[in-house]
Motif scaffolding. Structure first.
Motif, PDB file in Angstrom:
ATOM      1  N   GLU A 252     -58.816 -10.655  19.153  1.00 39.81           N
ATOM      2  CA  GLU A 252     -57.903  -9.636  18.654  1.00 39.81           C
ATOM      3  C   GLU A 252     -57.841  -9.573  17.124  1.00 39.81           C
ATOM      4  OE1 GLU A 252     -54.339  -9.047  21.650  1.00 39.81           O
ATOM      5  OE2 GLU A 252     -54.761 -11.199  21.393  1.00 39.81           O
ATOM      6  N   TYR A 253     -58.277 -10.624  16.439  1.00 42.87           N
ATOM      7  CA  TYR A 253     -58.269 -10.602  14.971  1.00 42.87           C
ATOM      8  C   TYR A 253     -59.636 -10.808  14.337  1.00 42.87           C
ATOM      9  CZ  TYR A 253     -57.813 -15.730  15.448  1.00 42.87           C
ATOM     10  OH  TYR A 253     -57.988 -17.042  15.786  1.00 42.87           O
ATOM     11  N   LYS A 254     -60.636 -11.107  15.123  1.00 43.12           N
ATOM     12  CA  LYS A 254     -61.977 -11.336  14.601  1.00 43.12           C
ATOM     13  C   LYS A 254     -62.511 -10.074  13.923  1.00 43.12           C
ATOM     14  CE  LYS A 254     -66.322 -13.392  15.953  1.00 43.12           C
ATOM     15  NZ  LYS A 254     -67.086 -13.993  17.048  1.00 43.12           N
ATOM     16  N   ASN A 255     -63.112 -10.252  12.738  1.00 39.92           N
ATOM     17  CA  ASN A 255     -63.694  -9.171  11.933  1.00 39.92           C
ATOM     18  C   ASN A 255     -62.671  -8.112  11.507  1.00 39.92           C
ATOM     19  OD1 ASN A 255     -66.380 -10.206  12.004  1.00 39.92           O
ATOM     20  ND2 ASN A 255     -66.529  -9.479  14.114  1.00 39.92           N
ATOM     21  N   LYS A 256     -61.420  -8.525  11.359  1.00 38.99           N
ATOM     22  CA  LYS A 256     -60.368  -7.605  10.925  1.00 38.99           C
ATOM     23  C   LYS A 256     -59.680  -8.156   9.680  1.00 38.99           C
ATOM     24  CE  LYS A 256     -59.637  -5.757  15.470  1.00 38.99           C
ATOM     25  NZ  LYS A 256     -59.019  -5.996  16.725  1.00 38.99           N
ATOM     26  N   SER A 257     -58.891  -7.314   9.057  1.00 43.70           N
ATOM     27  CA  SER A 257     -58.069  -7.737   7.930  1.00 43.70           C
ATOM     28  C   SER A 257     -56.772  -8.321   8.480  1.00 43.70           C
ATOM     29  CB  SER A 257     -57.758  -6.555   7.022  1.00 43.70           C
ATOM     30  OG  SER A 257     -58.929  -6.114   6.393  1.00 43.70           O
ATOM     31  N   VAL A 258     -56.457  -9.525   8.043  1.00 41.33           N
ATOM     32  CA  VAL A 258     -55.264 -10.234   8.511  1.00 41.33           C
ATOM     33  C   VAL A 258     -54.327 -10.425   7.325  1.00 41.33           C
ATOM     34  CG1 VAL A 258     -54.391 -12.406   9.450  1.00 41.33           C
ATOM     35  CG2 VAL A 258     -56.522 -11.437  10.336  1.00 41.33           C
ATOM     36  N   ILE A 259     -53.046 -10.146   7.546  1.00 40.77           N
ATOM     37  CA  ILE A 259     -52.040 -10.361   6.515  1.00 40.77           C
ATOM     38  C   ILE A 259     -50.981 -11.302   7.082  1.00 40.77           C
ATOM     39  CG2 ILE A 259     -50.319  -9.305   5.005  1.00 40.77           C
ATOM     40  CD1 ILE A 259     -52.097  -6.750   5.172  1.00 40.77           C
ATOM     41  N   LEU A 260     -50.886 -12.490   6.478  1.00 44.07           N
ATOM     42  CA  LEU A 260     -49.843 -13.447   6.838  1.00 44.07           C
ATOM     43  C   LEU A 260     -48.572 -13.056   6.093  1.00 44.07           C
ATOM     44  CD1 LEU A 260     -51.644 -16.911   6.639  1.00 44.07           C
ATOM     45  CD2 LEU A 260     -50.879 -15.726   8.682  1.00 44.07           C
ATOM     46  N   ILE A 261     -47.461 -12.990   6.797  1.00 44.03           N
ATOM     47  CA  ILE A 261     -46.205 -12.530   6.202  1.00 44.03           C
ATOM     48  C   ILE A 261     -45.126 -13.592   6.393  1.00 44.03           C
ATOM     49  CG2 ILE A 261     -44.414 -10.757   6.273  1.00 44.03           C
ATOM     50  CD1 ILE A 261     -46.596  -8.814   7.301  1.00 44.03           C
ATOM     51  N   ASP A 262     -44.494 -13.984   5.273  1.00 41.47           N
ATOM     52  CA  ASP A 262     -43.422 -14.977   5.318  1.00 41.47           C
ATOM     53  C   ASP A 262     -42.287 -14.532   4.403  1.00 41.47           C
ATOM     54  OD1 ASP A 262     -42.128 -17.272   6.164  1.00 41.47           O
ATOM     55  OD2 ASP A 262     -43.487 -18.669   5.164  1.00 41.47           O
ATOM     56  N   ASP A 263     -41.138 -15.165   4.550  1.00 43.47           N
ATOM     57  CA  ASP A 263     -39.987 -14.782   3.732  1.00 43.47           C
ATOM     58  C   ASP A 263     -40.067 -15.371   2.327  1.00 43.47           C
ATOM     59  OD1 ASP A 263     -39.512 -17.345   4.775  1.00 43.47           O
ATOM     60  OD2 ASP A 263     -37.348 -17.044   4.931  1.00 43.47           O
ATOM     61  N   VAL A 264     -40.351 -16.672   2.201  1.00 42.13           N
ATOM     62  CA  VAL A 264     -40.368 -17.327   0.893  1.00 42.13           C
ATOM     63  C   VAL A 264     -41.625 -18.172   0.743  1.00 42.13           C
ATOM     64  CG1 VAL A 264     -39.155 -18.939  -0.642  1.00 42.13           C
ATOM     65  CG2 VAL A 264     -37.836 -17.433   0.855  1.00 42.13           C
ATOM     66  N   LEU A 265     -42.272 -18.056  -0.402  1.00 44.47           N
ATOM     67  CA  LEU A 265     -43.384 -18.939  -0.759  1.00 44.47           C
ATOM     68  C   LEU A 265     -42.833 -19.956  -1.743  1.00 44.47           C
ATOM     69  CD1 LEU A 265     -46.284 -19.927  -0.998  1.00 44.47           C
ATOM     70  CD2 LEU A 265     -46.757 -18.015  -2.530  1.00 44.47           C
TER      71      LEU A 265
ATOM     72  N   LEU B  63     -59.244 -20.046  10.043  1.00 44.53           N
ATOM     73  CA  LEU B  63     -60.306 -20.632   9.235  1.00 44.53           C
ATOM     74  C   LEU B  63     -61.648 -20.719   9.966  1.00 44.53           C
ATOM     75  CD1 LEU B  63     -58.354 -23.468   7.397  1.00 44.53           C
ATOM     76  CD2 LEU B  63     -58.987 -21.202   6.541  1.00 44.53           C
ATOM     77  N   ASN B  64     -61.619 -20.847  11.265  1.00 39.85           N
ATOM     78  CA  ASN B  64     -62.861 -20.968  12.035  1.00 39.85           C
ATOM     79  C   ASN B  64     -63.304 -19.653  12.647  1.00 39.85           C
ATOM     80  OD1 ASN B  64     -63.127 -23.736  11.542  1.00 39.85           O
ATOM     81  ND2 ASN B  64     -61.687 -24.199  13.173  1.00 39.85           N
ATOM     82  N   SER B  65     -62.732 -18.565  12.174  1.00 42.53           N
ATOM     83  CA  SER B  65     -63.071 -17.253  12.693  1.00 42.53           C
ATOM     84  C   SER B  65     -63.599 -16.378  11.558  1.00 42.53           C
ATOM     85  CB  SER B  65     -61.822 -16.613  13.303  1.00 42.53           C
ATOM     86  OG  SER B  65     -62.136 -15.375  13.870  1.00 42.53           O
ATOM     87  N   THR B  66     -64.393 -15.407  11.914  1.00 43.78           N
ATOM     88  CA  THR B  66     -64.891 -14.466  10.923  1.00 43.78           C
ATOM     89  C   THR B  66     -63.844 -13.374  10.727  1.00 43.78           C
ATOM     90  OG1 THR B  66     -67.129 -14.866  11.684  1.00 43.78           O
ATOM     91  CG2 THR B  66     -66.789 -12.914  10.345  1.00 43.78           C
ATOM     92  N   LEU B  67     -63.327 -13.287   9.516  1.00 44.02           N
ATOM     93  CA  LEU B  67     -62.351 -12.254   9.179  1.00 44.02           C
ATOM     94  C   LEU B  67     -62.970 -11.328   8.142  1.00 44.02           C
ATOM     95  CD1 LEU B  67     -59.088 -14.345   8.658  1.00 44.02           C
ATOM     96  CD2 LEU B  67     -59.826 -13.168  10.725  1.00 44.02           C
ATOM     97  N   LYS B  68     -62.541 -10.093   8.152  1.00 45.05           N
ATOM     98  CA  LYS B  68     -62.965  -9.159   7.111  1.00 45.05           C
ATOM     99  C   LYS B  68     -62.340  -9.574   5.783  1.00 45.05           C
ATOM    100  CE  LYS B  68     -64.247  -4.421   7.255  1.00 45.05           C
ATOM    101  NZ  LYS B  68     -64.013  -3.126   7.862  1.00 45.05           N
TER     102      LYS B  68
END
Length: 166
Positions: A86-99, A113-118
């Motif tokens: 469902e996320y392979k070869n796609k753009s992924v955005i991790l979203i959190d409240d505070v860094l 990390l072990n998957s191919t992402l765009k």
């Protein structure tokens, strides 16, 4: 009890999330589909809001997911509500409240990390600039320089929504 200062109110949070949604769209307008991954409960609530805004301002298809784990325990117990297809070869955005230190977002990136992402990016409502890990947010609602003794609390409940500094 420590006194708290309200840094952002409910309306200001909504404005920040709308602006961040536009930035995400501007950087991903050529994509057919992007994946929004909320980190924990608050990150997921923010991701839901981003998805809603993106559906109104664009034709971008978005997949919404949640990642949860206990960073104080074994990282073998990371729960992601998507499978790799469902996320392979796609753009992924991790979203959190505070860094804060980057630790949570470093752990949240592990399943990808072990998957191919765009491409992969990070969005946070508040960036405290105390990074101990090599994590940097591309989309930031508010950069707030704080001391290590200060605490940022994000409340996304309808009654007391706000970002508080104590």
């Amino acid at each position: 009890m420590k006194s708290e200062i309200k840094i952002l109110n409910k309306q200001q949070i909504a404005q920040k999330i709308l602006r961040l949604s536009w930035q995400i769209y501007e950087n991903n307008f050529e994509e057919k589909e992007i994946v929004l991954v909320g980190v924990g409960e608050k990150g997921f609530l923010i991701a839901q809001s981003v998805k809603l805004h993106l559906s109104k301002i664009s034709h971008l298809k978005t997949i919404l997911s949640k990642i949860s784990f206990n960073s104080d325990e074994s990282l073998n117990d990371i729960k992601l509500s998507l499978n790799e297809d469902e996320y392979k070869n796609k753009s992924v955005i991790l979203i959190d409240d505070v860094l804060h230190s980057g630790r949570t977002l470093m752990y949240a990136s592990k399943p990808f990390l072990n998957s191919t992402l765009k491409k992969m990016a990070i969005m946070v409502l508040v960036n405290r600039d105390h990074n101990s890990y090599p994590i940097k947010a591309k989309y930031v609602g508010l950069s707030l320089s704080t001391t290590l003794k200060e605490y940022i609390r994000v409340d996304l409940s309808n009654k007391n929504s706000g970002v508080y500094l104590s």
